[in-house]
Write an enzyme that holds these catalytic residues in place. Sequence first.
Site, PDB file in Angstrom:
ATOM      1  N   GLU A 136       2.696 -36.368 -26.725  1.00  0.00           N
ATOM      2  CA  GLU A 136       2.950 -37.815 -26.706  1.00  0.00           C
ATOM      3  C   GLU A 136       2.851 -38.293 -25.264  1.00  0.00           C
ATOM      4  O   GLU A 136       2.892 -37.473 -24.333  1.00  0.00           O
ATOM      5  CB  GLU A 136       4.361 -38.105 -27.222  1.00  0.00           C
ATOM      6  CG  GLU A 136       4.589 -37.671 -28.644  1.00  0.00           C
ATOM      7  CD  GLU A 136       5.970 -38.079 -29.151  1.00  0.00           C
ATOM      8  OE1 GLU A 136       6.669 -38.873 -28.484  1.00  0.00           O
ATOM      9  OE2 GLU A 136       6.341 -37.575 -30.221  1.00  0.00           O
ATOM     10  N   SER A 172       3.552 -31.300 -21.175  1.00  0.00           N
ATOM     11  CA  SER A 172       4.085 -29.942 -20.984  1.00  0.00           C
ATOM     12  C   SER A 172       5.522 -29.864 -21.480  1.00  0.00           C
ATOM     13  O   SER A 172       5.950 -28.842 -22.022  1.00  0.00           O
ATOM     14  CB  SER A 172       4.025 -29.553 -19.502  1.00  0.00           C
ATOM     15  OG  SER A 172       2.687 -29.348 -19.129  1.00  0.00           O
ATOM     16  N   ILE A 205      -5.237 -35.810 -29.712  1.00  0.00           N
ATOM     17  CA  ILE A 205      -5.187 -34.959 -30.904  1.00  0.00           C
ATOM     18  C   ILE A 205      -6.607 -34.582 -31.354  1.00  0.00           C
ATOM     19  O   ILE A 205      -7.388 -35.444 -31.784  1.00  0.00           O
ATOM     20  CB  ILE A 205      -4.437 -35.676 -32.051  1.00  0.00           C
ATOM     21  CG1 ILE A 205      -3.069 -36.196 -31.578  1.00  0.00           C
ATOM     22  CG2 ILE A 205      -4.327 -34.756 -33.267  1.00  0.00           C
ATOM     23  CD1 ILE A 205      -2.132 -35.136 -31.020  1.00  0.00           C
ATOM     24  N   THR A 206      -6.895 -33.282 -31.271  1.00  0.00           N
ATOM     25  CA  THR A 206      -8.201 -32.782 -31.739  1.00  0.00           C
ATOM     26  C   THR A 206      -8.294 -32.982 -33.250  1.00  0.00           C
ATOM     27  O   THR A 206      -7.334 -32.685 -33.968  1.00  0.00           O
ATOM     28  CB  THR A 206      -8.337 -31.281 -31.395  1.00  0.00           C
ATOM     29  OG1 THR A 206      -8.204 -31.147 -29.992  1.00  0.00           O
ATOM     30  CG2 THR A 206      -9.679 -30.729 -31.846  1.00  0.00           C
ATOM     31  N   HIS A 241     -28.113 -20.565 -11.689  1.00  0.00           N
ATOM     32  CA  HIS A 241     -29.265 -21.294 -12.241  1.00  0.00           C
ATOM     33  C   HIS A 241     -29.842 -22.258 -11.190  1.00  0.00           C
ATOM     34  O   HIS A 241     -30.847 -22.917 -11.460  1.00  0.00           O
ATOM     35  CB  HIS A 241     -28.869 -22.105 -13.478  1.00  0.00           C
ATOM     36  CG  HIS A 241     -28.802 -21.311 -14.749  1.00  0.00           C
ATOM     37  ND1 HIS A 241     -27.857 -20.346 -14.994  1.00  0.00           N
ATOM     38  CD2 HIS A 241     -29.575 -21.372 -15.874  1.00  0.00           C
ATOM     39  CE1 HIS A 241     -28.051 -19.840 -16.211  1.00  0.00           C
ATOM     40  NE2 HIS A 241     -29.094 -20.436 -16.766  1.00  0.00           N
ATOM     41  N   GLY A 242     -29.173 -22.395 -10.057  1.00  0.00           N
ATOM     42  CA  GLY A 242     -29.649 -23.324  -9.030  1.00  0.00           C
ATOM     43  C   GLY A 242     -29.709 -24.738  -9.583  1.00  0.00           C
ATOM     44  O   GLY A 242     -28.907 -25.116 -10.449  1.00  0.00           O
ATOM     45  N   GLU A 279      -3.527 -26.772 -25.184  1.00  0.00           N
ATOM     46  CA  GLU A 279      -2.661 -25.756 -25.805  1.00  0.00           C
ATOM     47  C   GLU A 279      -1.743 -25.112 -24.752  1.00  0.00           C
ATOM     48  O   GLU A 279      -1.460 -23.909 -24.791  1.00  0.00           O
ATOM     49  CB  GLU A 279      -3.478 -24.708 -26.586  1.00  0.00           C
ATOM     50  CG  GLU A 279      -4.333 -25.412 -27.620  1.00  0.00           C
ATOM     51  CD  GLU A 279      -4.559 -24.650 -28.894  1.00  0.00           C
ATOM     52  OE1 GLU A 279      -3.753 -23.790 -29.267  1.00  0.00           O
ATOM     53  OE2 GLU A 279      -5.562 -24.949 -29.559  1.00  0.00           O
ATOM     54  N   SER A 315      -2.168 -24.079 -17.642  1.00  0.00           N
ATOM     55  CA  SER A 315      -1.997 -22.750 -17.020  1.00  0.00           C
ATOM     56  C   SER A 315      -0.600 -22.635 -16.421  1.00  0.00           C
ATOM     57  O   SER A 315      -0.007 -21.547 -16.410  1.00  0.00           O
ATOM     58  CB  SER A 315      -3.050 -22.546 -15.932  1.00  0.00           C
ATOM     59  OG  SER A 315      -4.320 -22.502 -16.529  1.00  0.00           O
ATOM     60  N   GLU A 316      -0.055 -23.769 -15.946  1.00  0.00           N
ATOM     61  CA  GLU A 316       1.300 -23.735 -15.372  1.00  0.00           C
ATOM     62  C   GLU A 316       2.311 -23.377 -16.470  1.00  0.00           C
ATOM     63  O   GLU A 316       3.231 -22.584 -16.241  1.00  0.00           O
ATOM     64  CB  GLU A 316       1.643 -25.110 -14.756  1.00  0.00           C
ATOM     65  CG  GLU A 316       0.835 -25.468 -13.512  1.00  0.00           C
ATOM     66  CD  GLU A 316      -0.601 -25.931 -13.776  1.00  0.00           C
ATOM     67  OE1 GLU A 316      -1.006 -26.069 -14.956  1.00  0.00           O
ATOM     68  OE2 GLU A 316      -1.331 -26.155 -12.793  1.00  0.00           O
TER      69      GLU A 316
HETATM   70  N1  COS Z   1       8.715 -19.084 -30.506  1.00  0.00           N
HETATM   71  C1  COS Z   1       9.904 -19.345 -31.098  1.00  0.00           C
HETATM   72  N2  COS Z   1      10.872 -20.087 -30.530  1.00  0.00           N
HETATM   73  C2  COS Z   1      10.621 -20.551 -29.293  1.00  0.00           C
HETATM   74  C3  COS Z   1       9.398 -20.321 -28.623  1.00  0.00           C
HETATM   75  C4  COS Z   1       8.424 -19.532 -29.286  1.00  0.00           C
HETATM   76  N3  COS Z   1       7.247 -19.260 -28.717  1.00  0.00           N
HETATM   77  N4  COS Z   1       9.440 -20.932 -27.418  1.00  0.00           N
HETATM   78  C5  COS Z   1      10.634 -21.518 -27.334  1.00  0.00           C
HETATM   79  N5  COS Z   1      11.335 -21.295 -28.465  1.00  0.00           N
HETATM   80  C6  COS Z   1      12.700 -21.745 -28.783  1.00  0.00           C
HETATM   81  C7  COS Z   1      13.705 -21.208 -27.778  1.00  0.00           C
HETATM   82  O1  COS Z   1      14.170 -19.941 -28.160  1.00  0.00           O
HETATM   83  C8  COS Z   1      14.800 -22.247 -27.802  1.00  0.00           C
HETATM   84  O2  COS Z   1      15.626 -22.032 -28.935  1.00  0.00           O
HETATM   85  P1  COS Z   1      17.212 -22.367 -28.905  1.00  0.00           P
HETATM   86  O3  COS Z   1      17.294 -23.841 -28.720  1.00  0.00           O
HETATM   87  O4  COS Z   1      17.694 -21.911 -30.237  1.00  0.00           O
HETATM   88  O5  COS Z   1      17.762 -21.612 -27.741  1.00  0.00           O
HETATM   89  C9  COS Z   1      14.023 -23.532 -28.041  1.00  0.00           C
HETATM   90  O6  COS Z   1      12.757 -23.165 -28.643  1.00  0.00           O
HETATM   91  C10 COS Z   1      13.750 -24.282 -26.752  1.00  0.00           C
HETATM   92  O7  COS Z   1      13.056 -23.395 -25.901  1.00  0.00           O
HETATM   93  P2  COS Z   1      12.930 -23.609 -24.334  1.00  0.00           P
HETATM   94  O8  COS Z   1      14.285 -23.885 -23.757  1.00  0.00           O
HETATM   95  O9  COS Z   1      12.135 -22.479 -23.778  1.00  0.00           O
HETATM   96  O10 COS Z   1      12.084 -24.953 -24.292  1.00  0.00           O
HETATM   97  P3  COS Z   1      11.543 -25.791 -23.068  1.00  0.00           P
HETATM   98  O11 COS Z   1      11.843 -27.203 -23.306  1.00  0.00           O
HETATM   99  O12 COS Z   1      11.978 -25.171 -21.774  1.00  0.00           O
HETATM  100  O13 COS Z   1       9.968 -25.667 -23.239  1.00  0.00           O
HETATM  101  C11 COS Z   1       7.762 -24.769 -22.926  1.00  0.00           C
HETATM  102  C12 COS Z   1       9.258 -24.521 -23.177  1.00  0.00           C
HETATM  103  C13 COS Z   1       7.472 -25.422 -21.596  1.00  0.00           C
HETATM  104  C14 COS Z   1       7.166 -23.371 -22.944  1.00  0.00           C
HETATM  105  C15 COS Z   1       7.190 -25.628 -24.097  1.00  0.00           C
HETATM  106  O14 COS Z   1       7.657 -26.952 -24.034  1.00  0.00           O
HETATM  107  C16 COS Z   1       5.689 -25.645 -24.079  1.00  0.00           C
HETATM  108  O15 COS Z   1       5.040 -24.702 -24.551  1.00  0.00           O
HETATM  109  N6  COS Z   1       5.082 -26.735 -23.555  1.00  0.00           N
HETATM  110  C17 COS Z   1       3.662 -26.933 -23.616  1.00  0.00           C
HETATM  111  C18 COS Z   1       3.313 -27.614 -24.889  1.00  0.00           C
HETATM  112  C19 COS Z   1       1.879 -27.433 -25.210  1.00  0.00           C
HETATM  113  O16 COS Z   1       1.341 -26.326 -25.188  1.00  0.00           O
HETATM  114  N7  COS Z   1       1.242 -28.514 -25.547  1.00  0.00           N
HETATM  115  C20 COS Z   1      -0.155 -28.521 -25.865  1.00  0.00           C
HETATM  116  C21 COS Z   1      -0.345 -28.953 -27.244  1.00  0.00           C
HETATM  117  S1  COS Z   1      -2.072 -29.018 -27.470  1.00  0.00           S
HETATM  118  S2  COS Z   1      -2.274 -28.354 -29.194  1.00  0.00           S
END
Ligand code: COS
Length: 418
Positions: free
Chosen positions: A135, A140, A165-166, A367-368, A392, A395-396
Amino acid sequence: MHGLTSSVDDNYLSDEHRMLRDMVREFADNEIAPVAREFDREGKFPWGNVAKMAELGLFGIPWPEEYDGAGMDVLASALVSEELAKVCPSHAITVGATISLAASPIYYFGNEEQKQRYLTKLARGEVLGAFGLTEPEAGSDAQGTQTRAEEKSDHWVLNGTKIFITNGGVGEIFVATAVTGRRSNGQKEISSFILTKETRDLEEALAVGTGHAVDLEYTPGFTHGKKEDKLGWRASDTTELIFEDAIVPKENMLGERGHGFKNFMQTLDGGRIGMAAHLLGIAEGALEQTLKFTSERRQFNTRICDFQGIRFEIADWLTRIEAGKHLTYHAANLRQAGEPHSKEAAMAKLYCSELANWATVKAVQFHGAYGYTTEYRVERLMRDAKIGEIGEGTSEVQRMVIARHLLGPETTPEKEDA
Ligand code: COS
């Protein structure tokens, strides 16, 4: 790879995997390669090839036969992404997003009725699907979602917007997250829902006989927004999703109330394996093109592949591809076995995204000036590779996920005080 064999394949692939890989490779070379440049240039969605890919059964590869799938596995699905992306990443992500992001959460978290009603249609490729997480305020920080779902007697009312959204415009079956309340610790309670709408390209879908289901009841108040004009993946469809008092029946909640975020994180663990394979395919596709070009092109009376500067880079390229295969196929097998795989999926995706970007920049360089023109596939692959470091999970974010497995969650002064 074409003309090259990889011993990594011997370790991981069954005869069935190889047959699938060869079939997709042949299809991509014969049906996609001749038109990929035109679809990219015009930003046109490849409906004709989507219908052909549905006919080949590519949308149902990992799902059981009882849901009209091919009954294969996560690795098979990764091989499809890899082979398609060698030739056209836009085609690859159209299939990949339908499998990993729309069908997958329904398969893993849906009830039997939801699987019969929605998964079967996605598995047959009868309609395309998508996943709504991102959103304006939740990129991230996926928990930053502001889309709200308000509970009524027999339905939910959703309001909000999802972006980037793809398959957003072309798809008909969607899963999306929304805030349904507050948890006891004050955090947002996030749940997920299945929603439906008519494809934007009804005329094209009807003409090719794929992309539209006559027996879907559409979600009132749910539509797609503007189509993005992008640097790469230009023949794939990217739009907003808009919920304006969208009425979703109670039975369309996907999985348990409040489990939406976790379910989507697990869905992304799978999506990241598909993306790793996709990016691996881009690096391989770019290498194939480069091997062909540098063994034909002569300068200083020498094939340019005979220059050591090029040979050494090609050696590194192949080495990295083999490393990327190990990471990706290993993560796929862990997911298939139901073993923990978040870290491995993040590593595979991170590694292959950097590989694809490095490789395609090299491909254009070798390929220049030819590589800088649209005549040659490598410039398109270079543009398509960039999203790999963003979509998805950036990288960060992959690095955050990997580091958390070693170090646990980050502590910040505010968090320590709280
Ligand atoms: N599988 C299962 N549960 C998961 C999980 C996973 N891979 N990752 C996190 N969780 C759970 C945690 O265990 C935690 O559970 P509890 O609340 O019961 O403790 C909860 O989800 C929150 O996890 P966390 O505190 O790690 O969440 P954050 O807000 O810190 O976010 C990241 C973690 C940054 C890794 C996540 O928001 C993320 O992947 N962001 C990128 C989103 C993305 O890829 N978007 C692209 C979409 S394009 S299709």
